[in-house]
Design an enzyme around this catalytic site. Structure first.
Site, PDB file in Angstrom:
ATOM      1  CE  LYS A   1      -5.000  -9.077   6.508  1.00 39.70           C
ATOM      2  NZ  LYS A   1      -4.792  -8.170   5.414  1.00 39.70           N
TER       3      LYS A   1
ATOM      4  CE  LYS B   1     -10.855  -3.628   3.234  1.00 38.84           C
ATOM      5  NZ  LYS B   1     -10.544  -4.486   2.106  1.00 38.84           N
TER       6      LYS B   1
ATOM      7  CE  LYS C   1      -8.594 -11.929   0.080  1.00 40.06           C
ATOM      8  NZ  LYS C   1      -8.822 -10.555  -0.284  1.00 40.06           N
TER       9      LYS C   1
HETATM   10  P1  ATP Z   1      -9.706  -8.467   3.320  1.00 43.65           P
HETATM   11  O1  ATP Z   1     -10.033  -8.976   4.668  1.00 43.65           O
HETATM   12  O2  ATP Z   1     -10.904  -8.151   2.468  1.00 43.65           O
HETATM   13  O3  ATP Z   1      -8.652  -9.236   2.614  1.00 43.65           O
HETATM   14  P2  ATP Z   1      -8.065  -6.476   4.529  1.00 43.65           P
HETATM   15  O4  ATP Z   1      -8.742  -5.895   5.698  1.00 43.65           O
HETATM   16  O5  ATP Z   1      -6.985  -7.455   4.757  1.00 43.65           O
HETATM   17  O6  ATP Z   1      -9.126  -7.040   3.524  1.00 43.65           O
HETATM   18  P3  ATP Z   1      -6.926  -5.075   2.293  1.00 43.65           P
HETATM   19  O7  ATP Z   1      -7.916  -4.455   1.385  1.00 43.65           O
HETATM   20  O8  ATP Z   1      -6.291  -6.340   1.857  1.00 43.65           O
HETATM   21  O9  ATP Z   1      -7.534  -5.244   3.740  1.00 43.65           O
HETATM   22  O10 ATP Z   1      -5.799  -4.045   2.637  1.00 43.65           O
HETATM   23  C1  ATP Z   1      -5.805  -2.662   2.445  1.00 43.65           C
HETATM   24  C2  ATP Z   1      -4.541  -2.093   3.031  1.00 43.65           C
HETATM   25  O11 ATP Z   1      -4.607  -2.154   4.450  1.00 43.65           O
HETATM   26  C3  ATP Z   1      -3.262  -2.837   2.642  1.00 43.65           C
HETATM   27  O12 ATP Z   1      -2.218  -1.910   2.434  1.00 43.65           O
HETATM   28  C4  ATP Z   1      -2.984  -3.709   3.823  1.00 43.65           C
HETATM   29  O13 ATP Z   1      -1.627  -4.019   3.931  1.00 43.65           O
HETATM   30  C5  ATP Z   1      -3.482  -2.847   4.966  1.00 43.65           C
HETATM   31  N1  ATP Z   1      -3.944  -3.661   6.078  1.00 43.65           N
HETATM   32  C6  ATP Z   1      -4.989  -4.495   6.065  1.00 43.65           C
HETATM   33  N2  ATP Z   1      -5.167  -5.074   7.257  1.00 43.65           N
HETATM   34  C7  ATP Z   1      -4.181  -4.588   8.043  1.00 43.65           C
HETATM   35  C8  ATP Z   1      -3.810  -4.797   9.398  1.00 43.65           C
HETATM   36  N3  ATP Z   1      -4.487  -5.622  10.164  1.00 43.65           N
HETATM   37  N4  ATP Z   1      -2.761  -4.123   9.890  1.00 43.65           N
HETATM   38  C9  ATP Z   1      -2.080  -3.274   9.130  1.00 43.65           C
HETATM   39  N5  ATP Z   1      -2.363  -3.027   7.848  1.00 43.65           N
HETATM   40  C10 ATP Z   1      -3.391  -3.664   7.294  1.00 43.65           C
END
Ligand code: ATP
Ligand code: LTN
Length: 334
Positions: A197, A200, A115
């Site tokens: 991964k 969002k 980040k």
């Molecule tokens: P950002 O991109 O804003 O960091 P993110 O999409 O990675 O967000 P988070 O808010 O960090 O999402 O995660 C919310 C939940 O979803 C967490 O428990 C995280 O482990 C899970 N998660 C996020 N992305 C994935 C993924 N690609 N596969 C499985 N679990 C996920």
């Protein structure tokens, strides 16, 4: 533990639109195991402001996320669904835990490094101590289990370290939490780069399936998904794109990997991608319908928000008072 019940805590940030990764990796697992625990599901808006947010947008997204928790199948009468910012204990405990966390530990956090690289113009102290606030979330409710995707493992480890360090000094104050990783969907990858991964905050909208995407959009995105030229649908290391699509298909259809390999033996990628797209659309449609329905009932949602914040606060205050006493703050006379 609270009384004789095991406690589950988890949370998600209301930044960006939720993706299929969030749903299969987190939300869906929550729903599957919630009944066994006393649960707290938070919309972690304090975490969200570690990167700059538009206030009106954040408020809107936070409400949409809270609605989504309910739409996904978490009954708000049984599960405590609330905004982190409505319970001041999170920030208060985070301060105390900051004083039990080392700079060196925080420096090792890979999410911070990622980040910080992404937001080089705003590497604020909150971003650095983000994991401490997360530890406070979990420890405040004496959580036994924390279901998250595996990208959050490192944060769970530091939470355990902080709790153990505190307990070693002051006695058994905190429950030491365990991570709960779902069997399927633990790591859904980007449709455009299967080494990354699905996230969002990805700038390429074709990389992620958003939970509110309509059927046509979903199918189009799967059609464009990056795969390989092996031309066989088998689950193996060398084919990360196909492996990801199989993971998604398995998670949405409850078929096993072997069944899927058999079903598509000798078939082309085009056919498989279409089947995955349809399975995902079928999985998401009822969720989207419930979101639409719930969003219409403002009074109902407001009632849930109020009652559950009070419930969360009750449990949070119990732990907080204990901690404040342990570290030597003066006794409260009011
Ligand atoms: P950002 O991109 O804003 O960091 P993110 O999409 O990675 O967000 P988070 O808010 O960090 O999402 O995660 C919310 C939940 O979803 C967490 O428990 C995280 O482990 C899970 N998660 C996020 N992305 C994935 C993924 N690609 N596969 C499985 N679990 C996920
Ligand atoms: N950091 C997590 C969100 C989060 C969380 C928590 C998850 C904040 N506090 C407590 C589990 C328990 C994320 O980015 N997914």
């Amino acid at each position: 533990m609270i009384g004789d019940r095991k406690v589950l805590f988890s949370g998600m940030q209301a930044t960006g639109n939720l993706t299929l990764g969030n749903y299969l990796g987190a939300l869906k697992n929550w729903v599957n195991i919630a009944d066994e625990y006393l649960t707290f599901f938070s919309v972690v808006d304090l975490h969200s402001i570690t990167v700059r947010q538009d206030p009106a947008e954040l408020r809107k997204r936070a409400r949409a996320l809270l609605t989504l928790y309910i739409a996904a199948g978490l009954d708000p009468e049984k599960n405590c669904i609330y905004y982190q910012s409505h319970v001041s204990g999170h920030a208060e405990l985070a301060w105390i835990l900051n004083c039990f966390t080392y700079m060196g530990e925080l420096n090792r956090m890979t999410q911070f490094k990622d980040k910080a690289a992404k937001h080089a113009d705003n590497i604020n102290a909150g971003l650095f101590t983000y994991p401490v606030l997360m530890a406070a979330d979990i420890l405040l409710y004496q959580a036994d289990v924390v279901p998250v995707g595996n990208d959050q493992m490192q944060h769970l480890e530091i939470t355990r370290d902080i709790a153990q360090r505190f307990n070693a000094i002051y006695g058994d104050v905190f429950t030491i939490p365990e991570v709960y990783l779902g069997k399927v969907g633990a790591r859904i990858m980007s449709l455009q780069d299967p080494e990354k991964k699905m996230s969002k905050s990805d700038e390429n909208p074709n990389a992620s399936i958003y939970l509110m995407d309509d059927t046509d959009t979903i199918i189009r995105k799967f059609k464009r998904a990056v795969t390989d030229s092996e031309a066989q649908i088998v689950y193996r290391e060398e084919q990360p794109g196909i492996r990801n699509l199989i993971d998604i298909y398995v998670a949405c259809t409850k078929k096993s990997v072997e069944e899927v390999e058999r079903e598509f033996d000798g078939k082309g990628y085009g056919e498989f991608k279409l089947a995955v797209g349809e399975a995902v659309a079928t999985e998401l449609r009822p969720l989207q319908e419930r979101v639409a329905q719930l969003s219409k009932d403002k009074a109902y949602l407001d009632g849930i928000i109020k009652n559950n914040a009070e419930k969360a606060e009750y449990y949070a205050t119990k732990t907080l008072r204990k901690v404040q006493k342990k570290v030597g703050f003066p006794e409260r006379v009011r």
